[in-house]
Design an enzyme around this catalytic site. Structure first.
Site: not given
Length: 143
Positions: A8, A65, A68, A70, A98, A136
Site C-alpha cells: 500500500d 505496508c 505489515g 493489513g 518452519h 503442521r
C-alpha cells in the site's frame, strides 16, 4: 526466480527499494502496485498478488505496508497462501524454514530499509525444512 511485490501507500518507498535490489540480483519482479504514495486500499493490490502466488505464477510474494498487518491478514484469506509478518531476519528465515511461507510481509514504519532488504534476502534463500514442520503446515488449511 519470479517474485510478486506489492503493498500500500505506506509501504511504497520500501517496495521500490526492494524492487531495485532484486533487479540488481537478476531476479524477475512483477509490481502489483501501488505506484505512488497516494492513499490506496491495500486489499486492491494484495488479492491479485496473493492469487498469482497461489496459482504458482510466482515463486514468492513480498508485501509492504505501514505495519505489515493489513497485507498479511488479507493475503492469508487465500487458501494456498502462508503470509508471514516479519521484522527481523530470524523471523524471515523461520517463516520459510518452519512454516513454508510463500509471502513475506514487511512493516515499513517499524524497521529500517536495510533490515527489510536483509529480511527479503533471507526469506528468498532459506529452505523449508519439511519433516515435523510439514505435518503442521498440512494442518493449516481448514476448508
Amino acid at each position: 526466480m519470479k517474485i510478486a511485490i506489492g503493498g500500500d501507500h505506506a509501504g511504497f518507498t520500501y517496495k521500490e527499494a526492494i524492487k531495485e535490489m532484486l533487479a540488481t540480483q537478476g531476479i524477475e519482479v512483477k509490481d502489483f502496485g501501488p505506484y505512488s504514495t497516494s492513499s490506496v486500499d491495500y486489499p486492491d493490490f494484495v488479492h491479485p498478488l496473493a492469487t498469482a502466488v497461489e496459482n504458482k505464477e510466482f515463486d514468492f510474494g513480498i508485501l509492504v505496508c505501514g505495519s505489515g498487518n493489513g497485507v498479511a491478514i488479507t493475503a492469508n484469506k487465500h487458501q494456498g497462501i502462508r503470509a508471514a509478518l516479519c521484522w527481523n531476519t530470524e523471523l524471515a528465515g523461520l517463516a520459510r524454514q518452519h512454516n513454508n511461507a510463500n509471502i513475506l510481509c514487511l512493516p515499513e514504519r517499524f524497521i529500517s530499509v536495510d533490515e527489510a532488504k536483509a529480511c527479503v534476502n533471507i526469506f528468498l534463500t532459506a529452505a523449508f525444512e519439511g519433516g515435523r514442520h510439514q505435518n503442521r503446515v498440512d494442518k493449516i488449511s481448514f476448508c
